[in-house]
Design a protein around this motif. Sequence first.
Motif: not given
Lengths: 525, 366
Positions: A368-385
């Motif tokens: 149900d997440f948009a593609a852009w939300e999924n592109i960070a999934f698992g890496y969502h605490d990376a500084p660039e996000y």
Amino acid sequence: MQTAPAAPATTRGAATAPPAIELRSISKAFGPVQANRDISLRVAPGTIHGIIGENGAGKSTLMSILYGFYRADAGEILIDGRPVAIPDSQAAIRAGIGMVFQHFKLVQNLSVLENVILGAEDGPLLRRSLARARAELAQLARDYELEVDPDAIVEDLSVGHQQRVEILKALYRDARILILDEPTGVLTPAEADHLFRILANLRQQGRTVILITHKLREIMEITDTVSVMRRGEMTATLRTAETGPEDLAERMVGRKVLLQVAKAPAQPGPEVLRVEGLRVTDDRGVERLRGIDLSLRAGEILGIAGVAGNGQSELLQVLGGYQRAEGRVLLNGAPIDLTGRRSDGRSRRARGIAHVPEDRQSRGLIMDFAAWENIAFGYHDAPEYRRNAILMDNAAMQTACARAMADFDVRPPLPMLPARAFSGGNQQKIVVAREIERNPDLLLVGQPTRGVDIGAIEFIHRRIVALRDAGKAVLLVSVELDEILGLADRIAVMFDGRIMGERLPGQTDERELGLMMAGMAEGAA
Amino acid sequence: MSASGALPRWADVALIPALNLVLAFAISGLVILAIGEDPVAAVRIMIDGALGSSYGWGFTLYYATNFIFTGLAVAVAFHASLFNIGGEGQATLGGLGVALVCLALPWPHWALALPAATLGAALFGAAWAAIPAWLQARRGSHIVITTIMFNFIGASVLNYLLVNVLRPTGSMDPATGRFPPGTSLPTLHDMAAALGIAWGRNTPANVSFLIALLACFLVWVLIWRTRFGYELRAFGKSERAAVYAGINPVRITLIAMLISGALAGMMAVNTVMGEAERLVLNAVEGAGFIGIAVALMGRSHPLGVLLAALLFGFLYQGGAELALWTTIPRELITVIQALVILFTGALDNMVRAPVERLFARSRGAA
């Protein structure tokens, strides 16, 4: 489109008989999606007919119409030359159609006999039904090599035997037309061979078989005629003897495809991953991994072959950080925590392990997440996000997604679309893009092309090989032997939680690997 | 090839709830007809009584404030796929937190007492949600069951404390003593007067309505802009995927429920501190349960919660007026509220499916 009159050489004097199944201009739409468009098909009695096509080509919809799950918007179905209406599966059974689904519809804790009579009991008391079924099963076993212990509990049976129960169920209901949906996905090569012998026996006894598959090899091996579906239309019906895998693949995809990955020999570097004595025990106390030893070097693809359920999933889960285990795992020479509080997907990613999970829909993506939300999934605490310790940087994620979509040819390239709006192949490209773009030391890949269309398979394979050529280590788990043989630089075969042995792809074949996958000891072949 | 997601966004967030409401009100009208009253007159009285004067608004907004807090509480938990049915108990305990803070010091000014009381309400509400949350996260005890049970426990705890501990000596009433004057919150009348606007006196709506609006905004930021919100939504959509991504389910469950409980507890600032100015039994009056309907109707979005809370505030105040001026019994209001909940919550699909088909057909024809 014209359908070739299907009367292959194997039919015995049936040239004048009406087709066992005839479809006339079947159409079916789901809202704006035309799943089947004007499909016509004639299958001669006593033949095996293959239907091949990519995911979403409309194969399953067509079969669901035949089995009464959907009703066609337009068109006619004729069985043995007589028009029939199939409003539900009971009507399909009465018309002599039997269906073996990809996911079996068996009651796990009932016996084989009880499963066979379920829904076809003779009366309120079971005794007579069971006795009749027992006799009939014995007869069917003799006629078709369909031996199964009638008193065995289904959950104790191997997958191959469970499938036989499904076939027996259909035959017990006197099915003269048997439809099998992707029947070999869960079978060992030996089990698949046995299944094909059963199908050949069924053909010999005059029954008609429709085989739905995406495996070109199976079409070539067993069918008399084959239909190709693409985008809801039946684009060709051919005699199997007059076509070949390349021709079929091209007709499925609509362009030329490379069935083999072109790759240079591996240039293995230093050891990246070392696994020693890995053990996993599941919640019920069953040992799923019984001491795994592996070594994987940089610039190398290690393929893990095996029938689904022999511990490959657990191996990926342990390395991916969401399954506790005993033993030792070293990454670049330093041990990885397998049991502690810090053993999770996040810590694994921090160590440079990326993971394309086996099941992209329930693990790899939030549908149900948009593609852009999924592109960070698992890496969502990376500084660039992130904008700061608390807030996410949505704009940065959207930019990263647009870039990844362009790079991996995701279609449509719309970051705002939810993941579920993409086809299987494009969903998988999103996952693969996310994991590969992090430039990991080790990439774990589970079933990278399951449910992925041929065009996308080619693309994903090339990207995996490119990562290897960039000097990264790849651990590839797949139940598709073709994929393992085509991609891996070394092959390890798993059976019952153990590594049965290792082979080099150039020095082995499907037969030998198949025996190892079935648990035959090394050299016993 | 499913037909899901066939609706444009505006239809999902506006058209469907509107149709649900129309149906609920239509059937309510039939019920009013059936008991021999005039539905048109009834609607007029309700609208006039709830929205026709600043006096009516003063009550409508007071009720709405309660429902915003409890609605947000349920909505935050919904995003984590947790069904917090315990807003009632958490708000009850929140009231205890407010009372303890207010009675602890001779507060010199409400501007000091308000943040402290809000914090007390949030802490007590969160604490009451913490135990079911822990049981769910660690022991797998279903949160619906445990939060329901904690509603009863909360009511009993408060009963005991009011009767045996907090009741001033000599009082026959199971309630705390009056809070010190320094804790008295400005009503909307006071605030409007400061701005030179005439606003009806003697209505309970007070400054905590503004806190509720602020809470809506903060919850929106939390869910759609923060990293925790991202993890919360991911966990709510798929726990398996969340675990793959390295999101800790125990942590998410605990924090989501703490926030949910804190929001429910903060409702007490409005009722206990803003209106009653002492803690009485049953100060929550069912607002915890209304919060579930509000969150369902508001699609768990803070803006939707705000609008749904206003609607239920209108129903409460309009219903009271109806009972006051007509022979329509007070219970009928409960019937209307129940119909609204039934149509917006339970029967949502009844309206949704045909509307989706309609849209699919019109698009297919285009």
